[in-house]
Design an enzyme around this catalytic site. Structure first.
Site, PDB file in Angstrom:
ATOM      1  N   ASP A 136       0.820  -1.221   0.000  1.00 47.49           N
ATOM      2  CA  ASP A 136       0.000   0.000   0.000  1.00 47.49           C
ATOM      3  C   ASP A 136       0.854   1.271   0.000  1.00 47.49           C
ATOM      4  O   ASP A 136       0.340   2.368   0.164  1.00 47.49           O
ATOM      5  CB  ASP A 136      -0.962  -0.004   1.205  1.00 47.49           C
ATOM      6  CG  ASP A 136      -0.234   0.020   2.554  1.00 47.49           C
ATOM      7  OD1 ASP A 136       1.021   0.058   2.581  1.00 47.49           O
ATOM      8  OD2 ASP A 136      -0.920   0.013   3.599  1.00 47.49           O
ATOM      9  N   GLU A 143       1.317   4.379   7.281  1.00 52.65           N
ATOM     10  CA  GLU A 143       0.276   3.925   6.369  1.00 52.65           C
ATOM     11  C   GLU A 143      -0.214   5.090   5.506  1.00 52.65           C
ATOM     12  O   GLU A 143       0.057   6.259   5.823  1.00 52.65           O
ATOM     13  CB  GLU A 143      -0.887   3.338   7.182  1.00 52.65           C
ATOM     14  CG  GLU A 143      -0.507   2.111   8.008  1.00 52.65           C
ATOM     15  CD  GLU A 143      -0.361   0.834   7.168  1.00 52.65           C
ATOM     16  OE1 GLU A 143       0.104   0.903   6.016  1.00 52.65           O
ATOM     17  OE2 GLU A 143      -0.709  -0.247   7.691  1.00 52.65           O
TER      18      GLU A 143
END
Ligand code: PGA
Length: 267
Positions: A136, A143
């Site tokens: 990702d 993140e």
């Protein structure tokens, strides 16, 4: 960003090991930033072999790891403290006091994160930071939508990362939801960033990191702002890059003196 494409994960790891070797040769008391996950395992094996052959000496080196799971102590088999001991530290004879990993059991996490940042500063900053990249686009455990100026702090993992990392645990339910990670801003302060990525599962994230727009949606793109970032990938991870022939051309035309020393074009 320098992009180095090697035929397979083994040769990619060897190339990364050469960069570590050259760093420690030039500065025996280097401060290294280290990473965990599947990708660096082969690199750590190389470093262990070089140490066993007396070609590398970690006795003066200091290390700081990128991240740790909240709630896992150093004796938990999935903690990154355990990973580092089993995959690297026990083979390279580095004094334990020279190794630093965020403490997943810290009572006051914010205070611990501040202290972690302070100890990096006290050590003189990180000379060479090893990084993996998540599918990702995360670096460390920053993140998507992490601030590109973030510092070491608590993060909540995405469902994607939890699913990706479930292979190390019994099930997704056992993967901790929270982690302590160096921030993107912390990572960008390292003097040299070295990203290692292999396999088709990383191809999209690698292309976004190198050629996509800089965006918190893919925190690895922040490395485009770093003055000295080297990316080493295998062919499988290179398949989504648009300018792949140019990267090969640059590498093939690297001056011999840089190549011989495992040095990057910006050395
Ligand atoms: P991996 O993890 O090496 O296990 O693919 C990389 C990362 O998540 O940073």
């Amino acid at each position: 960003m320098e992009v180095i494409i090697k035929p397979d994960p083994h040769s990619a790891s060897k190339e990364a090991a050469r960069i570590f070797e050259s760093q420690i040769e030039r500065k025996p008391n280097s401060v290294l930033g280290l990473a965990t996950g599947s990708t660096p395992v082969a690199l750590y094996k190389e470093l262990a072999a070089l140490t066993a052959a007396n070609l590398l000496d970690f006795s003066l080196v200091t290390t700081f790891n990128l991240d740790e799971y909240v709630g896992l102590g150093p004796d938990h088999s999935q903690s990154y403290a355990y990973f580092m001991r089993e995959n690297l530290f026990k083979f390279i004879k580095i004094p334990a006091v020279n190794t630093h990993i965020p403490n997943g059991m810290a009572k006051d996490i914010s205070k611990h994160c501040e202290e972690y940042e302070a100890s990096i500063r006290r050590a003189g900053g990180i000379d060479l930071q090893l990084l993996g990249i998540g599918a990702d686009g995360h670096i460390g455990f920053n993140e998507p939508t992490s601030s590109l100026a973030s510092r070491t702090r608590l993060k909540t993992l995405t469902a994607r990362t939890i699913a990706d990392n479930a292979r190390f645990f019994g099930s997704e339910a056992e993967v901790p939801r929270h982690v302590i990670t160096m921030g993107v801003g912390t990572i960008l302060e390292a003097r040299h960033c070295l990203v290692l990525a292999t396999g088709a599962g990383k191809a999209k994230a690698v292309a976004a990191m190198v050629e996509g727009p800089v965006t918190a949606n893919c925190p690895a793109t922040a490395l485009q702002m770093h003055p000295r970032c080297t990316l080493i990938i295998d062919e499988a991870a290179a398949t989504e890059l648009q300018r792949v022939e140019y990267y090969r051309w640059v590498y093939d035309n690297k001056p011999a003196w840089q190549r011989a020393k495992g040095m990057m074009s910006l050395d």
